[in-house]
Design a protein around this motif. Sequence first.
Motif, PDB file in Angstrom:
ATOM      1  N   MET A   6       0.835  -1.205   0.000  1.00 54.03           N
ATOM      2  CA  MET A   6       0.000   0.000   0.000  1.00 54.03           C
ATOM      3  C   MET A   6       0.867   1.251   0.000  1.00 54.03           C
ATOM      4  N   LYS A   7       1.973   1.194   0.724  1.00 51.02           N
ATOM      5  CA  LYS A   7       2.900   2.329   0.730  1.00 51.02           C
ATOM      6  C   LYS A   7       3.430   2.587  -0.682  1.00 51.02           C
ATOM      7  N   ALA A   8       3.742   1.505  -1.396  1.00 48.83           N
ATOM      8  CA  ALA A   8       4.221   1.656  -2.773  1.00 48.83           C
ATOM      9  C   ALA A   8       3.143   2.273  -3.662  1.00 48.83           C
ATOM     10  N   LEU A   9       1.906   1.852  -3.457  1.00 48.39           N
ATOM     11  CA  LEU A   9       0.808   2.410  -4.248  1.00 48.39           C
ATOM     12  C   LEU A   9       0.628   3.900  -3.980  1.00 48.39           C
ATOM     13  N   VAL A  10       0.678   4.269  -2.710  1.00 50.35           N
ATOM     14  CA  VAL A  10       0.474   5.668  -2.339  1.00 50.35           C
ATOM     15  C   VAL A  10       1.606   6.548  -2.861  1.00 50.35           C
ATOM     16  N   GLU A  11       2.810   6.016  -2.922  1.00 55.00           N
ATOM     17  CA  GLU A  11       3.962   6.822  -3.342  1.00 55.00           C
ATOM     18  C   GLU A  11       4.111   6.900  -4.858  1.00 55.00           C
ATOM     19  N   HIS A  12       3.427   6.025  -5.590  1.00 59.77           N
ATOM     20  CA  HIS A  12       3.519   6.056  -7.052  1.00 59.77           C
ATOM     21  C   HIS A  12       2.775   7.271  -7.601  1.00 59.77           C
ATOM     22  N   ASP A  13       3.238   7.810  -8.720  1.00 60.47           N
ATOM     23  CA  ASP A  13       2.645   9.045  -9.269  1.00 60.47           C
ATOM     24  C   ASP A  13       1.405   8.813 -10.123  1.00 60.47           C
ATOM     25  N   TRP A  14       1.145   7.611 -10.603  1.00 62.30           N
ATOM     26  CA  TRP A  14      -0.058   7.255 -11.343  1.00 62.30           C
ATOM     27  C   TRP A  14      -0.352   8.198 -12.514  1.00 62.30           C
ATOM     28  N   PRO A  15       0.478   8.188 -13.528  1.00 62.41           N
ATOM     29  CA  PRO A  15       0.195   9.043 -14.696  1.00 62.41           C
ATOM     30  C   PRO A  15      -1.120   8.702 -15.376  1.00 62.41           C
ATOM     31  N   GLY A  16      -1.592   7.435 -15.241  1.00 56.27           N
ATOM     32  CA  GLY A  16      -2.886   7.050 -15.802  1.00 56.27           C
ATOM     33  C   GLY A  16      -4.042   7.222 -14.837  1.00 56.27           C
ATOM     34  N   ASN A  17      -3.744   7.776 -13.642  1.00 58.84           N
ATOM     35  CA  ASN A  17      -4.751   8.116 -12.648  1.00 58.84           C
ATOM     36  C   ASN A  17      -5.546   6.911 -12.157  1.00 58.84           C
ATOM     37  N   VAL A  18      -6.832   7.084 -11.863  1.00 65.70           N
ATOM     38  CA  VAL A  18      -7.628   6.016 -11.242  1.00 65.70           C
ATOM     39  C   VAL A  18      -7.695   4.794 -12.144  1.00 65.70           C
ATOM     40  N   ARG A  19      -7.758   5.029 -13.457  1.00 65.35           N
ATOM     41  CA  ARG A  19      -7.832   3.907 -14.396  1.00 65.35           C
ATOM     42  C   ARG A  19      -6.570   3.040 -14.292  1.00 65.35           C
ATOM     43  N   GLU A  20      -5.412   3.667 -14.162  1.00 59.38           N
ATOM     44  CA  GLU A  20      -4.165   2.909 -14.041  1.00 59.38           C
ATOM     45  C   GLU A  20      -4.117   2.146 -12.720  1.00 59.38           C
ATOM     46  N   LEU A  21      -4.579   2.781 -11.649  1.00 60.71           N
ATOM     47  CA  LEU A  21      -4.622   2.110 -10.349  1.00 60.71           C
ATOM     48  C   LEU A  21      -5.526   0.884 -10.417  1.00 60.71           C
ATOM     49  N   GLU A  22      -6.671   1.032 -11.050  1.00 60.57           N
ATOM     50  CA  GLU A  22      -7.588  -0.096 -11.180  1.00 60.57           C
ATOM     51  C   GLU A  22      -6.938  -1.245 -11.950  1.00 60.57           C
ATOM     52  N   ASN A  23      -6.265  -0.925 -13.049  1.00 59.46           N
ATOM     53  CA  ASN A  23      -5.604  -1.966 -13.834  1.00 59.46           C
ATOM     54  C   ASN A  23      -4.525  -2.671 -13.025  1.00 59.46           C
ATOM     55  N   ALA A  24      -3.788  -1.902 -12.229  1.00 63.91           N
ATOM     56  CA  ALA A  24      -2.723  -2.486 -11.420  1.00 63.91           C
ATOM     57  C   ALA A  24      -3.268  -3.476 -10.405  1.00 63.91           C
ATOM     58  N   ILE A  25      -4.357  -3.092  -9.738  1.00 60.19           N
ATOM     59  CA  ILE A  25      -4.946  -3.980  -8.734  1.00 60.19           C
ATOM     60  C   ILE A  25      -5.561  -5.209  -9.395  1.00 60.19           C
ATOM     61  N   GLU A  26      -6.234  -5.023 -10.530  1.00 59.32           N
ATOM     62  CA  GLU A  26      -6.834  -6.169 -11.219  1.00 59.32           C
ATOM     63  C   GLU A  26      -5.768  -7.192 -11.594  1.00 59.32           C
ATOM     64  N   ARG A  27      -4.682  -6.725 -12.177  1.00 60.38           N
ATOM     65  CA  ARG A  27      -3.634  -7.651 -12.603  1.00 60.38           C
ATOM     66  C   ARG A  27      -2.972  -8.322 -11.409  1.00 60.38           C
ATOM     67  N   ALA A  28      -2.772  -7.578 -10.336  1.00 58.44           N
ATOM     68  CA  ALA A  28      -2.175  -8.176  -9.147  1.00 58.44           C
ATOM     69  C   ALA A  28      -3.081  -9.260  -8.578  1.00 58.44           C
ATOM     70  N   VAL A  29      -4.380  -9.013  -8.551  1.00 58.97           N
ATOM     71  CA  VAL A  29      -5.344 -10.007  -8.051  1.00 58.97           C
ATOM     72  C   VAL A  29      -5.308 -11.263  -8.919  1.00 58.97           C
ATOM     73  N   VAL A  30      -5.254 -11.075 -10.212  1.00 59.71           N
ATOM     74  CA  VAL A  30      -5.287 -12.204 -11.136  1.00 59.71           C
ATOM     75  C   VAL A  30      -4.011 -13.034 -11.051  1.00 59.71           C
ATOM     76  N   LEU A  31      -2.880 -12.389 -10.951  1.00 55.28           N
ATOM     77  CA  LEU A  31      -1.606 -13.085 -11.114  1.00 55.28           C
ATOM     78  C   LEU A  31      -0.937 -13.510  -9.809  1.00 55.28           C
ATOM     79  N   THR A  32      -1.305 -12.891  -8.687  1.00 61.72           N
ATOM     80  CA  THR A  32      -0.645 -13.285  -7.449  1.00 61.72           C
ATOM     81  C   THR A  32      -1.020 -14.708  -7.063  1.00 61.72           C
ATOM     82  N   GLU A  33      -0.096 -15.408  -6.468  1.00 64.34           N
ATOM     83  CA  GLU A  33      -0.350 -16.765  -5.999  1.00 64.34           C
ATOM     84  C   GLU A  33      -0.511 -16.800  -4.485  1.00 64.34           C
ATOM     85  N   ASN A  34      -0.540 -15.611  -3.860  1.00 62.38           N
ATOM     86  CA  ASN A  34      -0.669 -15.512  -2.412  1.00 62.38           C
ATOM     87  C   ASN A  34      -2.033 -14.932  -2.061  1.00 62.38           C
ATOM     88  N   ASP A  35      -2.342 -14.879  -0.763  1.00 55.29           N
ATOM     89  CA  ASP A  35      -3.619 -14.296  -0.345  1.00 55.29           C
ATOM     90  C   ASP A  35      -3.483 -12.827   0.031  1.00 55.29           C
TER      91      ASP A  35
END
Length: 450
Positions: free
Chosen positions: A350-379
């Motif tokens: 979460m700290k990494a997310l908050v510190e990132h500049d997000w040039p794509g704004n909310v849409r980029e944040l959403e894509n990042a979380i979606e991909r992390a949810v899909v690809l992570t093998e942890n809970d």
Amino acid sequence: MFSQARILVIDDDESMRDSCRQALARKASRVEVAEDGLSGLEILEKEAFDLVILDLKMPGLSGMEVLSRIKQEYPEVVVVVITGYATVESAVEAMRHGAYDFLPKPFTPESLRAIVGRALDARELVLENILLRSELEASIGSEVIIGKSEPMRKIEEVMRKVSPTDTTVLIYGQSGTGKELMARAIHRHSSRNGKPFVVADCGSLVESLFESELFGHVKGSFTGATATKYGRLELANGGTVFFDEIGNISMNVQTKLLRVLQEREITKVGSTQVIKVDVRVIAATNKDLQRAVQAGTFRDDLFYRLSVVPIALPPLRERRDDIPPLANYFLKKYNQKRKKDVHAISIKAMKALVEHDWPGNVRELENAIERAVVLTENDTIEPSDLLYYGLNASTIPESDMERPRRLADVEKEHIVRTLKMFGGHKGKTAEWLGIDRKTLRSKLRRYGLD
């Protein structure tokens, strides 16, 4: 997404049903047909569909009756109405009963696919808005994430004041900040909320088609005009028209749009008949229109007509307090959508997310979380799960980073996990990765994965 859509065509004309099936079968996941309204409703009772293409004129149950039943019993299903008996009154009536849009017969396969694509995008937006209401409990209660940061509190105050009026609003903001969602929220809280909200996408239409899309055209007015078309402004009559990326329109269209704002009337392409319209105008842009006025590429009189009340949506980097609730909302959303069980985002991630500049704004944040949810093998999502999605490695605490990996190794692992996600389907994998199938095959050979 079109490729995953389930579509039902309800029309008593067999040739029309077959034409719609053929036009949509290659792009949609599934296309079913029904020969009348009752059969269509029976199919809907048994199976879930994303979109219904519905003829208004049918024996037995009328299309309008079927439309009302669908919106009452299956509100998440988006409906596109088609008919050979096109009138403005029937089009507006259908939209008042919940239809997304109206397509007069005859139409081309391309126009059908285009309107279905837009309708599916709108459905996704509606579902997201419903989820946002319940998950974030935004104080305005509906269509847009306001957030708790100070910049968004001030915008909420302006929105509350301007919504009940008919004042023209100009929304500024970078791509991905939620300009259309803000426009929809203003419409929802206005006295016109029971009337249509119609989008005119100024960024995707070429000059030769824009006037027809905006003002409509009469049959035979130009090559390919095989039927009279009702424009966005006419269909929005009584409601709100939203001009997305208004800074992209030509000087010629600017002049005609200025007349609409001044006189509240339009003329179809190829016609001399003047049609009165009553619409509220909301516009949005990611450009500096004042600079465009100074450069002579945007009319100053149109600019002043549009910017009676300007609203500037800040980029996500200027409202970092909103990142944690947004990230947690997207986590829950994609857990449900992708059928995963990722419990949380770690403190360091979460700290990494908050510190990132997000040039794509909310849409980029959403894509990042979606991909992390899909690809992570942890809970739990960890910082390493976010490295694939444009986050700068410098935002991740050094103690969290393992020995740097080769770019080729990271790419190979990413391709393997994406292939696994899509069950080895190379077409869907390539589409998700943003590359063509030929490039994917080349990479598979390079990494010995073929």
